[in-house]
Write a protein that holds these residues in place. Structure first.
Motif, PDB file in Angstrom:
ATOM      1  N   ASN A   9      52.695   6.452  58.551  1.00  0.00           N
ATOM      2  CA  ASN A   9      53.898   7.159  57.659  1.00  0.00           C
ATOM      3  C   ASN A   9      54.179   8.394  58.296  1.00  0.00           C
ATOM      4  OD1 ASN A   9      53.288   5.196  55.732  1.00  0.00           O
ATOM      5  ND2 ASN A   9      51.545   6.505  55.086  1.00  0.00           N
ATOM      6  N   PRO A  30      55.521  15.091  55.713  1.00  0.00           N
ATOM      7  CA  PRO A  30      56.490  14.275  55.194  1.00  0.00           C
ATOM      8  C   PRO A  30      57.868  14.832  55.140  1.00  0.00           C
ATOM      9  CG  PRO A  30      54.700  14.435  53.672  1.00  0.00           C
ATOM     10  CD  PRO A  30      54.461  15.406  54.802  1.00  0.00           C
ATOM     11  N   THR A  80      46.980  10.514  59.621  1.00  0.00           N
ATOM     12  CA  THR A  80      47.919   9.483  58.395  1.00  0.00           C
ATOM     13  C   THR A  80      48.424  10.500  57.520  1.00  0.00           C
ATOM     14  OG1 THR A  80      46.666   7.635  59.197  1.00  0.00           O
ATOM     15  CG2 THR A  80      47.730   7.529  57.130  1.00  0.00           C
ATOM     16  N   ALA A  83      51.222   7.731  51.768  1.00  0.00           N
ATOM     17  CA  ALA A  83      52.438   6.645  51.843  1.00  0.00           C
ATOM     18  C   ALA A  83      53.409   7.127  50.686  1.00  0.00           C
ATOM     19  CB  ALA A  83      51.873   5.445  51.420  1.00  0.00           C
ATOM     20  N   PRO A 156      60.114   7.003  56.450  1.00  0.00           N
ATOM     21  CA  PRO A 156      58.673   6.489  55.578  1.00  0.00           C
ATOM     22  C   PRO A 156      59.256   6.093  54.143  1.00  0.00           C
ATOM     23  CG  PRO A 156      57.741   8.335  57.004  1.00  0.00           C
ATOM     24  CD  PRO A 156      59.362   8.343  56.954  1.00  0.00           C
ATOM     25  N   CYS A 363      57.815  -1.347  56.260  1.00  0.00           N
ATOM     26  CA  CYS A 363      57.678  -0.038  55.642  1.00  0.00           C
ATOM     27  C   CYS A 363      57.798  -0.238  54.205  1.00  0.00           C
ATOM     28  CB  CYS A 363      58.967   0.642  56.139  1.00  0.00           C
ATOM     29  SG  CYS A 363      59.206   0.972  57.822  1.00  0.00           S
TER      30      CYS A 363
END
Ligand SMILES: C=C(O[C@H]1C=CC=C(C(=O)O)[C@@H]1O)C(=O)O
Length: 363
Positions: A9, A30, A80, A83, A156, A363
């Motif tokens: 992600n 993010p 990671t 999500a 993502p 995705c």
């Protein structure tokens, strides 16, 4: 590398501006939303077609930035990220019958409202029959379209956007801005030495030129315009003229705000054509017909219109293509034009799908 980043992600961008080296940008956190049309920080930006789209402008911070072909990137081992929430895009696909009905609606509205031009776009979605090798596909696009802006963007929660755009929106270096009027399309016919432009394409291109000229005049910005030339993108010819404009730094963002969306992707008059597009088109354009590119600083950037692009999400690939509709449009030719534009990617993609492996790029 790319597969690993997608599975973790991690937001990333790979891009090649025409004639330049290829750059890889990775953000280690993010993505953040950009509220408005501002481009104040160094990094990569992607904006949707218009403010009416649900997709947000996005900024990719260059936490890691390197030459795509360098070995440096292989050494990265990033953790990671969580999500993100998935927001599916409405990818409604029209068949030829519905396309004809929609174009007739455009032509009727042109008559009743005096609209001179509006872009109608459509989507073609296919299941990915195997695993797509994004890196080899991207490298093939770079070789195939040396004059295009070629990119991969991983968002993502949204998907992977890829494209090979022939259209500069705005570049800015040392107070000199460059933009182009690019419109009017003819399929390349290898049997003919040169395209035979008709009144339809000439008028369509002229409307984009007029928009840029009146914008410069309204903001009192000195500009020079080249003569109109034929531009060969590899699949189609376009009519193209170049503009060089002197713009002081404080006026560059207001100029960009007024320039986008140009009549090459919206229409003329702008608001009426946008109303028509949003009334008739049933898919979300999202980042298609938006713009994207790298901002070195507010005085130095190159932004391109997101054309000849596709999106990968949920083991599917969706291709986007549109055309400028005018009262002179021939509906069958317009349909064919969207197919040819999409073939920029559809002709090359199958070679990079490994049918023996099921698709893991999702995705
Ligand atoms: C909207 C698209 O192309 C635009 C850019 C160049 C020529 C165009 C045309 O001839 O219609 C369109 O205005 C597309 O490729 O999806």
């Amino acid at each position: 590398m790319v597969k690993d980043l997608i599975s973790k992600n991690i937001p990333f961008v790979i891009f090649r501006e025409p004639g330049q080296e290829t750059t890889f940008i990775i953000q280690k956190s993010p993505l953040s939303l950009v509220d408005d049309l501002t481009i104040s920080q160094k990094g990569f930006y992607i904006f949707p077609f218009s403010k009416r789209e649900e997709s947000s402008p996005l900024f990719f911070s260059p936490d890691y930035i390197f030459d795509y072909h360098s070995k440096e990137k292989q050494d990265l081992d990033l953790p990671t990220l969580n999500a993100p929430e998935i927001r599916p895009q409405l990818l409604y696909e029209v068949g030829q019958e519905e396309y004809i009905k929609d174009l007739n609606k455009y032509l009727e509205t042109f008559k009743s409202q005096g609209i001179k031009k509006a872009i109608y776009s459509r989507i073609k979605t296919e299941e990915l029959s195997g695993e797509l090798n994004i890196e080899s596909f991207f490298e093939n696009l770079i070789d195939h379209y040396p004059k295009a802006f070629v990119y991969v963007v991983h968002i993502p929660g949204d998907g992977i956007w890829m494209g090979a755009s022939p259209e500069l929106l705005l570049s800015y270096h040392q107070q000199k801005a460059k933009t182009v009027a690019l419109a009017g399309t003819l399929k390349i016919d290898p049997k003919k030495a040169a395209p035979e432009w008709t009144r339809k394409e000439i008028d369509e291109h002229r409307l984009v030129e007029k928009h840029i000229i009146s914008l410069c005049e309204s903001m009192d910005l000195p500009f020079e315009k080249s003569s109109v030339r034929t531009n060969n993108t590899g699949k189609v010819y376009h009519l193209k003229s170049d503009f060089e404009i002197e713009i002081p730094p404080q006026s560059i963002v207001p100029f960009l705000n007024k320039l986008h969306p140009t009549p090459a992707i919206s229409g003329l008059p702008q608001e009426q054509s946008l109303d028509l597009i949003y009334e008739v088109e049933q898919h979300e354009r999202s980042y298609y017909c938006g713009f994207l590119g790298y901002v070195d600083d507010i005085n130095q950037f190159n932004l391109f219109i997101n054309l000849r692009c596709m999106k990968i999400a949920n083991h599917q690939v969706s291709f986007f293509g549109g055309g400028g509709i005018t009262p002179e449009s021939d509906i069958d030719k317009e349909w064919e034009e969207t197919n040819v534009k999409m073939s920029t990617l559809t002709d090359i993609l199958p070679k990079h799908v490994d049918n023996k492996k099921i698709s893991t790029v999702s995705c």
